[in-house]
Design a protein around this motif. Structure first.
Motif, PDB file in Angstrom:
ATOM      1  N   LEU A 153      -1.255  -7.998  38.926  1.00 36.76           N
ATOM      2  CA  LEU A 153      -1.956  -7.080  38.031  1.00 36.76           C
ATOM      3  C   LEU A 153      -1.141  -5.826  37.783  1.00 36.76           C
ATOM      4  CD1 LEU A 153      -5.555  -7.463  39.487  1.00 36.76           C
ATOM      5  CD2 LEU A 153      -4.744  -8.286  37.271  1.00 36.76           C
ATOM      6  N   ALA A 154      -0.514  -5.300  38.833  1.00 38.01           N
ATOM      7  CA  ALA A 154       0.326  -4.107  38.664  1.00 38.01           C
ATOM      8  C   ALA A 154       1.485  -4.392  37.714  1.00 38.01           C
ATOM      9  CB  ALA A 154       0.846  -3.639  40.020  1.00 38.01           C
ATOM     10  N   ASP A 155       2.082  -5.583  37.832  1.00 38.26           N
ATOM     11  CA  ASP A 155       3.172  -5.960  36.919  1.00 38.26           C
ATOM     12  C   ASP A 155       2.668  -6.031  35.478  1.00 38.26           C
ATOM     13  OD1 ASP A 155       5.044  -6.095  38.925  1.00 38.26           O
ATOM     14  OD2 ASP A 155       4.898  -8.274  39.184  1.00 38.26           O
ATOM     15  N   GLU A 156       1.466  -6.594  35.288  1.00 35.86           N
ATOM     16  CA  GLU A 156       0.923  -6.700  33.936  1.00 35.86           C
ATOM     17  C   GLU A 156       0.679  -5.315  33.345  1.00 35.86           C
ATOM     18  OE1 GLU A 156      -2.939  -8.473  31.491  1.00 35.86           O
ATOM     19  OE2 GLU A 156      -2.379  -9.382  33.407  1.00 35.86           O
ATOM     20  N   VAL A 157       0.119  -4.407  34.145  1.00 37.24           N
ATOM     21  CA  VAL A 157      -0.164  -3.067  33.649  1.00 37.24           C
ATOM     22  C   VAL A 157       1.128  -2.305  33.373  1.00 37.24           C
ATOM     23  CG1 VAL A 157      -1.226  -0.845  34.233  1.00 37.24           C
ATOM     24  CG2 VAL A 157      -2.455  -2.976  34.681  1.00 37.24           C
ATOM     25  N   ARG A 158       2.140  -2.497  34.204  1.00 38.99           N
ATOM     26  CA  ARG A 158       3.440  -1.865  33.927  1.00 38.99           C
ATOM     27  C   ARG A 158       4.009  -2.377  32.604  1.00 38.99           C
ATOM     28  NH1 ARG A 158       4.096  -1.640  39.796  1.00 38.99           N
ATOM     29  NH2 ARG A 158       4.643  -3.855  39.889  1.00 38.99           N
ATOM     30  N   GLY A 159       3.824  -3.670  32.350  1.00 39.03           N
ATOM     31  CA  GLY A 159       4.278  -4.223  31.079  1.00 39.03           C
ATOM     32  C   GLY A 159       3.527  -3.653  29.900  1.00 39.03           C
ATOM     33  N   LEU A 160       2.224  -3.458  30.050  1.00 46.31           N
ATOM     34  CA  LEU A 160       1.430  -2.848  28.987  1.00 46.31           C
ATOM     35  C   LEU A 160       1.894  -1.421  28.724  1.00 46.31           C
ATOM     36  CD1 LEU A 160      -2.164  -4.089  29.939  1.00 46.31           C
ATOM     37  CD2 LEU A 160      -0.804  -4.804  27.960  1.00 46.31           C
ATOM     38  N   ALA A 161       2.147  -0.668  29.788  1.00 48.32           N
ATOM     39  CA  ALA A 161       2.609   0.714  29.628  1.00 48.32           C
ATOM     40  C   ALA A 161       3.938   0.754  28.886  1.00 48.32           C
ATOM     41  CB  ALA A 161       2.733   1.390  30.992  1.00 48.32           C
ATOM     42  N   ALA A 162       4.834  -0.161  29.236  1.00 48.35           N
ATOM     43  CA  ALA A 162       6.130  -0.216  28.558  1.00 48.35           C
ATOM     44  C   ALA A 162       5.974  -0.584  27.088  1.00 48.35           C
ATOM     45  CB  ALA A 162       7.030  -1.239  29.264  1.00 48.35           C
ATOM     46  N   ASP A 163       4.863  -1.246  26.760  1.00 44.24           N
ATOM     47  CA  ASP A 163       4.602  -1.670  25.387  1.00 44.24           C
ATOM     48  C   ASP A 163       3.797  -0.630  24.605  1.00 44.24           C
ATOM     49  OD1 ASP A 163       4.998  -3.646  23.424  1.00 44.24           O
ATOM     50  OD2 ASP A 163       3.010  -4.488  23.760  1.00 44.24           O
ATOM     51  N   GLY A 164       3.556   0.533  25.207  1.00 43.28           N
ATOM     52  CA  GLY A 164       2.877   1.613  24.500  1.00 43.28           C
ATOM     53  C   GLY A 164       1.397   1.756  24.761  1.00 43.28           C
ATOM     54  N   VAL A 165       0.848   0.947  25.681  1.00 41.00           N
ATOM     55  CA  VAL A 165      -0.579   1.062  26.004  1.00 41.00           C
ATOM     56  C   VAL A 165      -0.818   2.311  26.837  1.00 41.00           C
ATOM     57  CG1 VAL A 165      -2.469   0.016  27.332  1.00 41.00           C
ATOM     58  CG2 VAL A 165      -1.057  -1.398  25.826  1.00 41.00           C
ATOM     59  N   ARG A 166      -1.829   3.087  26.465  1.00 39.82           N
ATOM     60  CA  ARG A 166      -2.170   4.313  27.187  1.00 39.82           C
ATOM     61  C   ARG A 166      -3.484   4.189  27.943  1.00 39.82           C
ATOM     62  NH1 ARG A 166      -0.729   9.524  23.512  1.00 39.82           N
ATOM     63  NH2 ARG A 166      -0.284  10.323  25.601  1.00 39.82           N
ATOM     64  N   GLU A 167      -4.369   3.296  27.473  1.00 34.39           N
ATOM     65  CA  GLU A 167      -5.680   3.121  28.096  1.00 34.39           C
ATOM     66  C   GLU A 167      -5.889   1.659  28.443  1.00 34.39           C
ATOM     67  OE1 GLU A 167      -9.582   5.112  26.780  1.00 34.39           O
ATOM     68  OE2 GLU A 167      -9.764   3.070  25.975  1.00 34.39           O
ATOM     69  N   VAL A 168      -6.226   1.387  29.703  1.00 37.12           N
ATOM     70  CA  VAL A 168      -6.439   0.025  30.184  1.00 37.12           C
ATOM     71  C   VAL A 168      -7.873  -0.101  30.676  1.00 37.12           C
ATOM     72  CG1 VAL A 168      -5.898  -1.587  32.053  1.00 37.12           C
ATOM     73  CG2 VAL A 168      -4.050  -0.498  30.777  1.00 37.12           C
ATOM     74  N   THR A 169      -8.543  -1.177  30.268  1.00 31.91           N
ATOM     75  CA  THR A 169      -9.885  -1.486  30.770  1.00 31.91           C
ATOM     76  C   THR A 169      -9.805  -2.738  31.632  1.00 31.91           C
ATOM     77  OG1 THR A 169     -10.949  -0.523  28.814  1.00 31.91           O
ATOM     78  CG2 THR A 169     -12.266  -2.016  30.163  1.00 31.91           C
ATOM     79  N   LEU A 170     -10.206  -2.624  32.894  1.00 23.81           N
ATOM     80  CA  LEU A 170     -10.195  -3.743  33.832  1.00 23.81           C
ATOM     81  C   LEU A 170     -11.481  -4.541  33.675  1.00 23.81           C
ATOM     82  CD1 LEU A 170      -8.939  -1.767  36.974  1.00 23.81           C
ATOM     83  CD2 LEU A 170      -7.577  -2.872  35.168  1.00 23.81           C
ATOM     84  N   LEU A 171     -11.339  -5.858  33.629  1.00 28.99           N
ATOM     85  CA  LEU A 171     -12.483  -6.725  33.343  1.00 28.99           C
ATOM     86  C   LEU A 171     -12.756  -7.697  34.480  1.00 28.99           C
ATOM     87  CD1 LEU A 171     -11.728  -7.733  29.637  1.00 28.99           C
ATOM     88  CD2 LEU A 171     -13.268  -5.939  30.433  1.00 28.99           C
ATOM     89  N   GLY A 172     -14.039  -7.906  34.732  1.00 25.80           N
ATOM     90  CA  GLY A 172     -14.488  -8.917  35.682  1.00 25.80           C
ATOM     91  C   GLY A 172     -15.993  -9.012  35.596  1.00 25.80           C
ATOM     92  N   GLN A 173     -16.557 -10.139  36.012  1.00 28.60           N
ATOM     93  CA  GLN A 173     -18.007 -10.246  36.018  1.00 28.60           C
ATOM     94  C   GLN A 173     -18.607  -9.273  37.039  1.00 28.60           C
ATOM     95  OE1 GLN A 173     -16.469 -13.204  34.831  1.00 28.60           O
ATOM     96  NE2 GLN A 173     -17.538 -12.573  32.999  1.00 28.60           N
TER      97      GLN A 173
END
Length: 444
Positions: free
Chosen positions: A179-199
């Motif tokens: 998950l940390a790797d995915e979020v780092r990738g999103l940040a590198a792609d310009g994402v500033r806000e992340v919403t974590l999802l789960g039931q």
């Protein structure tokens, strides 16, 4: 001649997890060479990502599916696919009821869509095993500066009204470093806000082996990712809302001052009948802890009206909780039985429809009045707003969202994705209005 590019159209029903899954479908289709079509009539592949929480969602979906049938009658080569929770809940029946459907798949089988589309023979097939995460698939995000991240799938709770455990399976968490790797990738792609999802996001990590982790630990890891300005999550379960998660809202700069804490009912006997595994007192204790550590936190909730056995006294207790808590917003639902759930079999104490409607009206009045009162605390303040685009009601203004999850319509010049201070000049129960603060205008 250049090759003809096939086009797809996706219609999404239901929750944020479905929105996330649809983004992954679009990303996967893009990797297969498909382009997105503006309408179903222009598409070679028509997909529906379905919901099965309420009967109304089924009815809406079936009406849309009728249009796909008409299109396929005119163009037999069009492929029609049905994914999501509704498809999982009825499984092979989808082909019996709708023989024009080519492929059906549950939430845990989105990746099988690619396998189906690239096979030599497109004979009708269904995929309904619980396996894999859509979070592993490429995404086509609706907004480049916001991203969904699926941290877990499934639910171990057994709420008597809910069909999710049978459509998404038992809880399975993704490894923390993944998950940390995915979020780092999103940040590198310009994402500033992340919403974590789960039931049930705050049950995250209990199933991980050999090292168990916690949702609070995950928040700490993701807060450290450079470039991520905001972390949100949905939905937690009150029974699992621990103090370490609440403290994360106070201590971690990126974790937003907003918690969606589903109530469902303010009556302990009704909560027991719902199998919610917490009492009214336990719920209010969690609210008190949130107010203690994060005084300015926005609280939103879900409430069901008219669950079987709900008396006028039970409903009055729900109104009392709403008055006491003062929610910043609420999703309110009239109870409707879902096939395959325990509550659908209850025959005693069924609340008449007109009583449900009357109670709903009273509930909405209380929720909106208290939300309006709570919103006044923002008037006169400068709030950090993430700009999302033009206002839906007035194109001459901009729309964004505060850290509290409030929609803010404001005047000024800004681009989508910018984080700017907005001076709030007015507030309703649902939205705030304002203008770019003097500080932001000075920097412009």
């Amino acid at each position: 001649m250049p090759a003809v590019v096939k086009r797809f159209h996706v219609t999404t029903f239901g929750c944020q997890m479905n929105e996330h899954d649809s983004e992954r479908m679009k990303g996967m289709l893009g990797s297969l060479g498909y382009a997105e079509a503006p309408s179903r009539e222009d598409a070679d592949l028509i997909l529906f990502n379905t919901c099965s929480i309420r009967e109304a969602a089924d009815t809406r979906f079936v009406a849309h599916l009728g249009q796909a049938k008409r299109i396929k009658r005119q163009r037999p080569d069009v492929v029609v696919g049905v994914g999501g929770c509704w498809a999982q809940s009825v499984k092979e029946q989808v082909f019996e009821r709708f023989p024009f459907v080519d492929v059906a798949f549950g939430p845990g089988q989105v990746h099988k869509l690619a396998e189906f589309l690239t096979s030599d023979s497109l004979t009708a097939q269904g995929y309904f095993e619980f396996e894999g995460f859509t979070g592993h698939l490429p995404a086509h995000r609706e907004r480049p500066f916001q991203g969904w991240v699926q941290i877990s799938v499934g639910c171990n709770c057994r709420c008597s009204y809910c069909i999710v455990p049978s459509t998404r399976g038992r809880e399975v968490s993704r490894p923390l470093e993944e998950l940390a790797d995915e979020v780092r990738g999103l940040a590198a792609d310009g994402v500033r806000e992340v919403t974590l999802l789960g039931q049930n996001v705050n049950a995250y990590g209990r199933d991980l082996r050999p090292v168990r982790t916690s949702f609070a630990e995950l928040l700490h890891h993701l807060d450290a990712v450079e470039g991520i300005e905001r972390l949100r999550y949905t939905s937690p379960h009150p029974k699992d809302m621990r103090e370490d998660v609440i403290r994360a809202h106070a201590e971690l700069p990126s974790v937003c001052e907003h918690i969606h804490l589903p109530l469902q009912s303010g009556s302990t006997p009704i909560l027991k009948a719902m199998r919610r595994t917490y009492s009214r007192e336990r719920y209010l204790d969690r609210v008190a802890l949130i107010r203690e550590h994060v005084p300015d936190c926005a609280l939103t909730t879900d409430i069901i009206v008219g669950f079987p056995g709900e008396t006028e006294g039970d409903f009055e207790q729900t109104l009392e909780v709403c008055e006491e808590v003062g929610y910043d917003g609420a999703f309110t639902f009239v109870f409707s039985p879902r096939r395959g759930t325990e509550a659908a079999l209850i025959t005693e104490g069924v609340v008449p429809h007109d009583v449900k409607v009357e109670r709903m009206q009273r509930l909405v009045e209380v929720v909106q009045r208290r939300a309006h009162e709570r919103a006044q605390r923002f008037v006169g303040r400068d709030l950090e707003v993430l700009v999302e685009g033009p206002s839906r009601t007035d194109p001459s203004r901009l729309r964004g969202r505060s850290r509290h999850g409030k929609t803010v319509n404001f005047t000024g010049l800004a681009a989508p994705g910018e984080l700017l201070p907005v001076h709030v000049t007015g507030a309703t129960s649902q939205t705030l209005t304002g203008e770019l603060s003097l500080m932001a205008r000075a920097l412009a």
